[in-house]
Write a protein that holds these residues in place. Structure first.
Motif, mmCIF file in Angstrom:
data_model
loop_
_atom_site.group_PDB
_atom_site.id
_atom_site.type_symbol
_atom_site.label_atom_id
_atom_site.label_comp_id
_atom_site.label_asym_id
_atom_site.label_seq_id
_atom_site.Cartn_x
_atom_site.Cartn_y
_atom_site.Cartn_z
ATOM 1 N N GLN A 1 52.734 83.192 -52.969
ATOM 2 C CA GLN A 1 52.113 82.942 -51.670
ATOM 3 C C GLN A 1 52.910 81.914 -50.876
ATOM 4 O O GLN A 1 53.146 82.080 -49.675
ATOM 5 C CB GLN A 1 50.671 82.468 -51.862
ATOM 6 N N LEU A 2 53.334 80.846 -51.550
ATOM 7 C CA LEU A 2 54.138 79.820 -50.876
ATOM 8 C C LEU A 2 55.509 80.368 -50.488
ATOM 9 O O LEU A 2 56.062 80.006 -49.439
ATOM 10 C CB LEU A 2 54.285 78.598 -51.782
ATOM 11 N N LEU A 3 56.053 81.249 -51.325
ATOM 12 C CA LEU A 3 57.327 81.879 -50.997
ATOM 13 C C LEU A 3 57.178 82.766 -49.757
ATOM 14 O O LEU A 3 58.038 82.752 -48.862
ATOM 15 C CB LEU A 3 57.829 82.708 -52.184
ATOM 16 N N HIS A 4 56.072 83.521 -49.695
ATOM 17 C CA HIS A 4 55.810 84.354 -48.522
ATOM 18 C C HIS A 4 55.629 83.492 -47.272
ATOM 19 O O HIS A 4 56.111 83.850 -46.186
ATOM 20 C CB HIS A 4 54.566 85.211 -48.754
ATOM 21 N N PHE A 5 54.946 82.371 -47.425
ATOM 22 C CA PHE A 5 54.777 81.465 -46.284
ATOM 23 C C PHE A 5 56.136 81.000 -45.764
ATOM 24 O O PHE A 5 56.383 81.005 -44.543
ATOM 25 C CB PHE A 5 53.927 80.258 -46.685
ATOM 26 N N SER A 6 57.016 80.618 -46.664
ATOM 27 C CA SER A 6 58.346 80.157 -46.252
ATOM 28 C C SER A 6 59.134 81.270 -45.576
ATOM 29 O O SER A 6 59.813 81.045 -44.568
ATOM 30 C CB SER A 6 59.115 79.636 -47.471
ATOM 31 N N ASN B 1 47.059 82.181 -44.008
ATOM 32 C CA ASN B 1 46.377 82.735 -45.182
ATOM 33 C C ASN B 1 47.194 82.513 -46.450
ATOM 34 O O ASN B 1 46.634 82.222 -47.516
ATOM 35 C CB ASN B 1 46.105 84.225 -44.976
ATOM 36 N N SER B 2 48.522 82.673 -46.361
ATOM 37 C CA SER B 2 49.366 82.450 -47.530
ATOM 38 C C SER B 2 49.387 80.979 -47.926
ATOM 39 O O SER B 2 49.357 80.639 -49.111
ATOM 40 C CB SER B 2 50.793 82.932 -47.250
ATOM 41 N N LEU B 3 49.413 80.095 -46.934
ATOM 42 C CA LEU B 3 49.483 78.664 -47.215
ATOM 43 C C LEU B 3 48.181 78.144 -47.811
ATOM 44 O O LEU B 3 48.200 77.342 -48.759
ATOM 45 C CB LEU B 3 49.812 77.902 -45.934
ATOM 46 N N TRP B 4 47.056 78.599 -47.272
ATOM 47 C CA TRP B 4 45.758 78.069 -47.698
ATOM 48 C C TRP B 4 45.054 78.964 -48.712
ATOM 49 O O TRP B 4 43.890 78.704 -49.067
ATOM 50 C CB TRP B 4 44.847 77.858 -46.489
#
Length: 316
Positions: free
Chosen positions: A22-27, A82-85
């Motif tokens: 999820q954090l990778l997708h956010f980045s 949504n990805s971050l939280w």
């Protein structure tokens, strides 16, 4: 069974349930979003500040950059949040706003690409009449018609879609809200109310597609009759960016919406929706600027040779 009045929020489809991914997708989304903002922002700045770019072709390109900024800003910020939280929810009003703005911006962009095809047709097939057919007033009217057509189409779809009773829960099988996904949540026969708006949209899209196709048939015929190889190369070079953007826009949307129902896979739908909703707005500035000497020169003039050389490379 729940209906639209009892649904206060929707659940969007998550790219992954793994926190690290999820954090990778956010980045990844953040990088793409910033690149799209930078690319489209540079085109807007160059066209607005350089009087040599105050021509019909660049006026329409300015409108395209505005639409691309709107398109990517409608989907990616919510996906990033949504990805971050680590959440999937979107409010009923937020979902309706996404549907309205996406339908508006995508519809207006397709109409604008049709207008840009007409601009290339007149420039190549009727160059002596270019100034009279594409004066400032005519350009403003055509751009307004493109934005207005998209807005009318969006209002029809949004009003019809969110007036339907929802009987299939609130889980949207997409990472953003769009009309087909909301219709899947409606009662079995209620979606028939959307038929009128669908007929209008199909007629509009088909008419634009035929116009673009006919325009390029005439352009290729005119170019093939040019005696000079340099003239043919120059004519094609002014058309290729627009043709590439039309091909990217139409092909990704067609694959996403016209694929067989038997091939439904949530992961495949995510990839396809990402391709047509995120990739074109991020890539369009690169397509238009990578070989455009006028935009490169305008950026150099605005920001200095060193800074613009780092961003867009040397003029070749």
């Amino acid at each position: 069974m729940p209906n639209s009045s009892s649904v206060s929020e929707f659940l969007l489809l998550a790219f992954t349930d793994t926190r690290e991914l999820q954090l990778l997708h956010f980045s990844l989304f953040l990088g793409i979003y910033l690149a799209a903002l930078l690319g489209n922002g540079l085109i807007l700045t160059a066209i607005a500040c350089d009087h040599r770019l105050h021509t019909p072709m660049y006026f329409f390109l300015l409108n395209l950059a505005l639409l691309d900024l709107g398109c990517i800003s409608t989907t990616l910020p919510k996906a990033m949040a949504n990805s971050l939280w680590d959440t999937r929810t979107i409010s009923y009003e937020g979902c309706a706003a996404q549907v309205l703005f996406l339908a508006f911006l995508f519809g207006a962009e397709y109409c604008l690409l049709t207008v840009m095809a007409y601009d290339r047709y007149v420039a190549i097939c009727k160059p002596l009449h270019y100034g009279s057919l594409l004066g400032s007033r005519a350009c403003a009217q055509m751009a307004a018609a493109a934005w207005g057509s998209g807005f009318l189409d969006a209002v029809l779809h949004t009003a019809n879609t969110f007036s339907l009773p929802l009987c299939q829960g609130n889980a949207v099988e997409q990472f953003f809200c769009e009309v087909p996904q909301i219709l899947k949540l409606s009662c079995s026969d209620a979606y028939l109310r959307e038929v009128g708006a669908l007929v209008f949209s199909i007629s509009l899209l088909f008419g634009c597609f035929v116009f673009i196709l006919v325009s390029y048939v005439e352009i290729f015929r005119a170019v093939s009759r040019m005696p000079s190889e340099h003239g043919r190369h120059k004519a094609f070079s002014t058309c290729l960016p627009h043709l590439a953007i039309v091909s990217l826009f139409v092909s990704t949307a067609a694959v996403a919406y016209l694929k067989p129902l038997s091939t439904f896979l949530p992961s495949l739908d995510l990839v396809l929706s990402f391709l047509y909703s995120v990739v074109p707005p991020a890539v369009n500035p690169l397509i238009y600027s990578i070989r455009n000497k006028d935009i490169k020169a305008a950026l150099r003039k605005l920001f200095g040779t060193y800074i613009s050389a780092l961003i867009v490379g040397p003029i070749s």
